[in-house]
Design a protein around this motif. Structure first.
Motif, short mmCIF file in Angstrom:
data_model
loop_
_atom_site.label_atom_id
_atom_site.label_comp_id
_atom_site.label_asym_id
_atom_site.label_seq_id
_atom_site.Cartn_x
_atom_site.Cartn_y
_atom_site.Cartn_z
N ARG A 5 0.83 -1.22 -0.01
CA ARG A 5 -0.08 -0.14 -0.17
C ARG A 5 0.96 1.08 0.09
O ARG A 5 0.55 2.37 -0.62
CB ARG A 5 -0.63 0.10 1.21
N GLU A 6 1.87 1.19 0.83
CA GLU A 6 3.00 2.43 0.90
C GLU A 6 3.57 2.79 -0.48
O GLU A 6 3.56 3.89 -0.90
CB GLU A 6 3.92 2.12 2.02
N LEU A 7 3.79 1.58 -1.16
CA LEU A 7 4.41 1.79 -2.44
C LEU A 7 3.61 2.61 -3.33
O LEU A 7 3.74 3.59 -4.25
CB LEU A 7 4.80 0.48 -3.08
N GLY A 8 2.18 1.97 -3.52
CA GLY A 8 1.19 2.44 -4.63
C GLY A 8 1.16 4.27 -4.05
O GLY A 8 0.83 5.14 -5.04
N GLU A 9 0.85 4.41 -2.81
CA GLU A 9 0.49 5.79 -2.18
C GLU A 9 1.77 6.61 -2.57
O GLU A 9 1.64 7.91 -3.06
CB GLU A 9 0.04 5.74 -0.73
N PHE A 10 2.99 6.28 -2.50
CA PHE A 10 4.09 6.76 -2.75
C PHE A 10 4.13 7.31 -4.16
O PHE A 10 4.41 8.45 -4.33
CB PHE A 10 5.33 6.13 -2.17
N LEU A 11 4.07 6.40 -4.96
CA LEU A 11 4.09 6.55 -6.35
C LEU A 11 2.87 7.72 -7.02
O LEU A 11 3.33 8.36 -7.68
CB LEU A 11 4.23 5.26 -7.10
N ARG A 12 1.91 7.50 -6.51
CA ARG A 12 0.80 8.15 -6.73
C ARG A 12 0.94 9.77 -6.11
O ARG A 12 0.85 10.83 -7.02
CB ARG A 12 -0.64 7.61 -6.26
#
Length: 272
Positions: free
Chosen positions: A5-12
């Motif tokens: 989840r952190e990866l997706g939120e960071f990239l977005r």
């Protein structure tokens, strides 16, 4: 703080901060539901397929190569701290457990005693693990605090008696967020760290604001302004250094330029 989840939120969050026209895309090319770059635009800039980038943002590309991560980092204009954070989120270490007990070895404590300036040994959660007498004179009597409250983020942001001495409270919150974001990427299974982040997010509006923006930053030097109850207004330099064989432990030292009121104040604290 699940790494996927952190990866997706960071990239977005990093896509959202880039204006399409700044990287060669027409801002008027169709309606945009979200600010910043679209996924297909990041994929184009990084030289990967849209499906591949989507799977990366969804945490479904655990075998992603250094070359692809580097290309995505270039496309999103990530700085050095953000690049390291991206790699750690894309490749979480699932074998390592949480760090051990909070402590500083005797040699570090002896080092602090020999330093005349205010100095602290700080762990990756910003816990104060050891200190010297000038540090107590500058900040607080750490020995008198419960162990859980010996934490620089908690002291600055949740302890009003201490936090209100620092006029740049929002900037301090930004630094805390940047540090703890990186720590969470390095220690995804550290429950104590996640509890600290949850507490700060709930109780500190400044921390919550920067946490939601996915601020990522390390800082090894700078200045802090504070209104000391006895010495008055001070602007102190600080240096943060790491121990090569103990990367989760840092040495924080406050200093002042010679022949300044701050230097005199630190000299008095050294004798306290």
């Amino acid at each position: 703080m699940e790494p996927v989840r952190e990866l997706g939120e960071f990239l977005r969050s990093r896509r959202a901060r880039i204006r399409p026209e700044d990287v060669g895309f027409a801002s008027g090319s169709g309606p945009r539901r979200v600010p910043g770059l679209r996924r297909e635009e990041v994929a184009h800039l990084a030289g990967v397929s849209v499906d591949y980038y989507v799977r990366l943002e969804q945490g479904r590309n655990r075998g992603v190569s250094d070359a692809v991560l580097g290309a995505v980092a270039d496309a999103l204009r990530l700085d050095a701290d953000e690049r390291e954070h991206l790699v750690r989120l894309a490749r979480p270490d699932r074998t390592s457990g949480a760090p051990g007990d909070r402590s500083a070895r005797p040699g570090v404590r002896q080092l602090l005693d020999w330093i005349a300036a205010p100095a602290l040994a700080v762990g990756h959660r910003l816990d104060v693990l050891a200190w010297n007498r000038p540090a107590c004179a500058l900040i607080t009597d750490f020995a008198a605090l419960p162990r859980a409250e010996r934490n620089m983020a908690r002291l600055h942001l949740l302890n009003d008696e201490i936090g209100n001495r620092y006029p740049d409270r929002d900037f301090i919150a930004q630094e805390a967020v940047g540090h703890l974001r990186i720590a969470a990427g390095r220690h995804p299974r550290d429950a104590e760290l996640h509890w600290l982040i949850a507490e700060l997010t709930e109780k500190s509006p400044e921390f919550r604001h920067h946490w939601e923006r996915h601020a990522v930053r390390t800082k090894s030097f700078g200045h802090k302004r504070l209104l000391h109850p006895e010495a008055g207004p001070l602007t102190l330099a600080y240096e943060l250094t790491h121990f090569p064989h103990d990367p989760d432990l840092s040495l924080l030292v406050y200093t002042a330029a010679p022949d300044t009121p701050e230097a005199e104040a630190l000299r008095v604290m050294a004798k306290a």
